[in-house]
Write an enzyme that holds these catalytic residues in place. Structure first.
Site, PDB file in Angstrom:
ATOM      1  CD  GLN A 138       5.052  -0.749  -7.907  1.00  0.00           C
ATOM      2  OE1 GLN A 138       3.873  -1.000  -7.697  1.00  0.00           O
ATOM      3  NE2 GLN A 138       5.546  -0.667  -9.143  1.00  0.00           N
ATOM      4  CB  SER A 178      -0.924   0.006   1.223  1.00  0.00           C
ATOM      5  OG  SER A 178      -0.172  -0.077   2.411  1.00  0.00           O
ATOM      6  CG  ASP A 231       6.052  -5.751  10.393  1.00  0.00           C
ATOM      7  OD1 ASP A 231       5.336  -6.592  10.976  1.00  0.00           O
ATOM      8  OD2 ASP A 231       5.790  -5.302   9.265  1.00  0.00           O
TER       9      ASP A 231
END
Length: 556
Positions: A134, A131, A284
Site C-alpha cells: 500500500q 494485495s 500494465d
C-alpha cells in the site's frame, strides 16, 4: 504429488474452486476448444453457468495469488470468451489496509531509522491499498513530498506457497490431461511466478522507474515519478509524489474545458517508442496506473510489471503495428505467421482468411469502440483455433493496446488511433534506422568483416585442397533429385569462378607489397590489373546469376 499438512488448506481452497468450475459450461467449452471439438455455432456467453462477475468474485476470495493469476489469464484469448477476458482485465485488488503500527515497524526495520526522523510528516491513512502493498503520502525532511510504498508483511511467502501448490497441481494435470498440455498450464504458472517475483522486488521497480523516466524524458507532457534511493529497499519504495487523479476520475467538465488531444497523441507516441525503439515497456497501463496531474501532464506510475522486447521482436512488432494502422490484413497475417510456430496440423489458409476479415471489419473504428487491442486478442484466439502458436510478445502487446484503448476512450473518444499509430510508427522507424547507421553501431559489422578476412585464406585453402583430393562434397536435403543434378554443374562453375576471383584478389593483395616500376595510379600495375579483372569478373558473375539464371528467378 505430496500433500503435507501445512498445504491442506491451500489444496482445499483450490479443489473447492475447481469442483465448482470443472463441470460448468464455461470449462466444457474451453476444453472442447482446446481439443478442437468446438461447435461452429458458438454458445451464447450469457448462458454459461457462472457469469464473468462471479468468476472475478471467486478469484478475489481465493486470495492475492489467484487475483494475479486472473489478471494474467486476461491476456489469454485462447482460454476464455471475450466478456470473461474483459472482466478479468479489470480485476483489481480489494483488500483491507495494513495498520499504521505495522507500516511504521516495516519502514523502521527496512530503513534502519525511526519514521519520525526519516520524514517530517507521514500520513497514517493510505492513498491506495493492494494485495502486495500500500502507498502512503509523506514529506521528507527537505520538504519534498513523496509517496511511500510498503510491502505487506509475509506476502512473499504467501505468494510462493500458493505458487508451489499450483505448480504441483499443474505438473500433475499436464502429465495426465490433454487439455492442460494443450494450454500449457505449467508455462502459464511459470510466467505468473516470474511476474510476481518482479513485483515483489521494489529495488527492481525503482530501477524500472529510472529507466522509463530516462527513455521518456523528451516528452514534455509525460512524467514518471523517480525513486529516492536512500529511502528505498526491496520492501519499501519511496518516490516522488504525483499530485493528480486517475484518468477514470476526471470530471466531464475538465475534459470540456481542456483539449486533451495533444496529451493523448503524446501518450500514444511514447508507448510506440517504448515498444519499437527502447524494447522496455510499461506493461500494465490500465486506467488506474495513468494519472492526470494538476499541471496538466500524464503520469505513468506502478512500474512493477514491465515487458522487454529483443531488437528482432521490436522490428516484427513495428511491422505488425504498421500493417494494423494501414488496415492491411494480409500483411498482419504474414507478420504473425513469421512470429509463430506452425506445424502440419496448422490451418494457415483459414488463419489468413479470418485475420484479413477481422482487420477489414475493424476499419475506420475510433477509440471509443476500443478495437485496436481487442483486435490483437481476437487474432490470438484465431491462431489458437487454427493450431498456430503465436509468440507471447503479441499477447503482451494486445494487453497494452487494450488498456490504451480504454484510456484514450476516456480522454478523447474521437481520437483516430490508427492514424496516430501510422504517423508515429513511420517517424520512429526512420529515427531507428538513422540511429543504427551511426559509426559506433557498425563496430560489430567491422569485427565480423575482420574475422572473415582473417579466416578466408585458410578456408579457401581447405576447399582447394578438398577439390584437389577429390574429397569436396555438398550435402543437400532435397526431394527433387533431378533439379539438384541439373543445377550441380552450374553450382560447380559458380564455385570455381568464385575461387578464381578470390585467388586473384588475394594474389593482387600480395603483389601490392612488391615494389614495381610499372605502376597505375601510383600502385603496382600488375596488382591493379588483377584487381580490375577480379572486379569485372565479380560483376559479370553477379549479373549472370541475377538476370540470366532462370533458376534464380523461377525456382528460388
Amino acid at each position: 504429488m505430496s500433500v503435507l499438512p501445512d498445504n491442506l488448506l491451500r489444496y482445499q481452497k483450490f479443489f473447492g474452486f475447481m469442483l465448482k468450475y470443472w463441470n460448468s459450461d464455461l470449462f466444457t467449452q474451453t476444453a472442447a476448444s482446446a481439443l478442437g471439438d468446438e461447435n461452429n455455432d458458438e454458445k451464447d456467453e450469457a448462458d454459461y453457468d457462472q457469469t464473468p462477475e462471479e468468476l472475478v468474485d471467486d478469484l478475489k476470495q481465493m486470495g492475492p495469488t489467484y487475483i494475479k493469476l486472473g489478471q494474467l489469464l486476461s491476456t489469454r484469448p485462447d482460454l476464455l470468451p471475450d466478456n470473461y477476458l474483459k472482466a478479468l482485465a479489470s480485476l483489481q485488488d480489494d483488500v483491507p489496509s495494513i495498520p499504521y503500527s505495522e507500516v511504521s515497524k516495516i519502514i523502521e526495520e527496512e530503513l534502519g531509522i525511526r519514521i519520525s526522523k526519516a520524514f517530517s510528516s507521514f500520513d497514517e491513512e493510505p492513498l491506495a491499498s493492494a494485495s502486495i502493498g500500500q502507498v502512503h503520502k509523506a514529506t521528507l525532511r527537505s520538504g519534498k513530498p513523496v509517496a511511500v510504498k510498503i510491502q505487506r508483511p509475509g506476502i512473499r511467502k504467501k505468494f510462493l506457497d500458493d505458487l508451489d501448490t499450483l505448480k504441483e497441481l499443474a505438473e500433475f494435470t499436464v502429465k495426465h490431461t490433454q487439455v492442460a498440455r494443450k494450454y500449457a498450464f505449467d508455462d502459464v504458472l511459470a510466467e505468473l511466478r516470474r511476474i510476481l517475483l518482479q513485483e515483489l522486488d521494489y529495488l527492481r521497480e525503482a530501477q524500472n522507474l529510472i529507466s522509463l523516466g530516462g527513455n521518456l524524458k523528451e516528452f514534455k507532457h509525460l512524467t514518471v515519478p523517480q525513486p529516492i534511493p536512500d529511502y528505498s529497499t526491496s520492501k519499501v519504495l519511496t518516490m516522488e509524489y504525483i499530485d493528480g487523479k486517475k484518468i477514470t476520475s476526471i470530471s466531464p467538465f475538465k475534459k470540456l474545458e481542456n483539449d486533451l488531444s495533444p496529451l493523448v497523441d503524446e501518450l500514444v507516441e511514447a508507448y510506440l517508442k517504448q515498444i519499437i525503439t527502447d524494447g522496455f515497456v510499461h506493461a500494465d497501463p490500465h486506467p488506474g496506473n495513468i494519472h492526470l496531474t494538476r499541471d496538466h501532464k500524464i503520469a505513468l506510475i506502478d512500474l512493477g510489471m514491465v515487458a522487454k522486447f529483443t531488437p528482432n521482436m521490436q522490428e516484427r512488432l513495428l511491422q505488425l503495428l504498421i500493417a494494423l494502422s494501414q488496415d492491411d490484413g494480409e500483411a498482419c497475417a504474414d507478420v504473425l505467421l513469421n512470429m509463430s510456430e506452425v506445424d502440419e496440423i496448422s490451418d494457415v489458409k483459414n488463419f489468413r482468411k479470418t485475420v484479413n476479415n477481422l482487420v477489414m471489419d475493424s476499419k475506420d473504428q475510433m477509440a471509443k469502440d476500443m478495437q485496436t487491442g481487442r483486435l490483437l486478442i481476437q487474432m490470438n484466439r484465431v491462431a489458437a483455433e487454427n493450431g498456430i502458436h503465436i509468440s507471447v510478445e503479441v499477447n503482451i502487446l494486445g494487453k497494452i493496446l487494450l488498456n490504451m484503448d480504454q484510456i484514450i476512450a476516456v480522454l478523447e473518444p474521437e481520437f483516430d488511433l490508427r492514424k496516430a499509430v501510422r504517423t508515429h510508427a513511420h517517424k520512429l522507424m526512420r529515427a531507428k534506422m538513422y540511429k543504427e547507421l551511426k559509426p559506433e553501431n557498425l563496430f560489430s559489422v567491422a569485427l565480423e568483416t575482420k574475422k572473415l578476412t582473417e579466416n578466408l585464406p585458410e578456408r579457401l585453402n581447405k576447399i582447394s585442397e578438398a577439390l584437389a583430393k577429390n574429397e569436396f562434397s555438398i550435402k543437400v536435403n532435397a526431394f527433387d533429385e533431378k533439379r539438384f543434378t541439373d543445377g550441380f554443374q552450374k553450382i560447380a562453375n559458380r564455385i570455381t569462378l568464385g575461387l578464381i576471383i578470390a585467388a586473384m584478389i588475394l594474389g593482387a593483395s600480395l603483389l601490392m607489397m612488391v615494389p614495381s616500376s610499372f605502376t597505375i595510379f601510383g600502385y603496382p600495375g600488375l596488382a591493379i590489373i588483377f584487381f580490375f579483372i577480379a572486379a569485372i569478373g565479380g560483376i559479370l558473375l553477379s549479373y549472370i546469376i541475377i538476370f540470366k539464371d532462370e533458376g534464380f528467378n523461377q525456382k528460388k
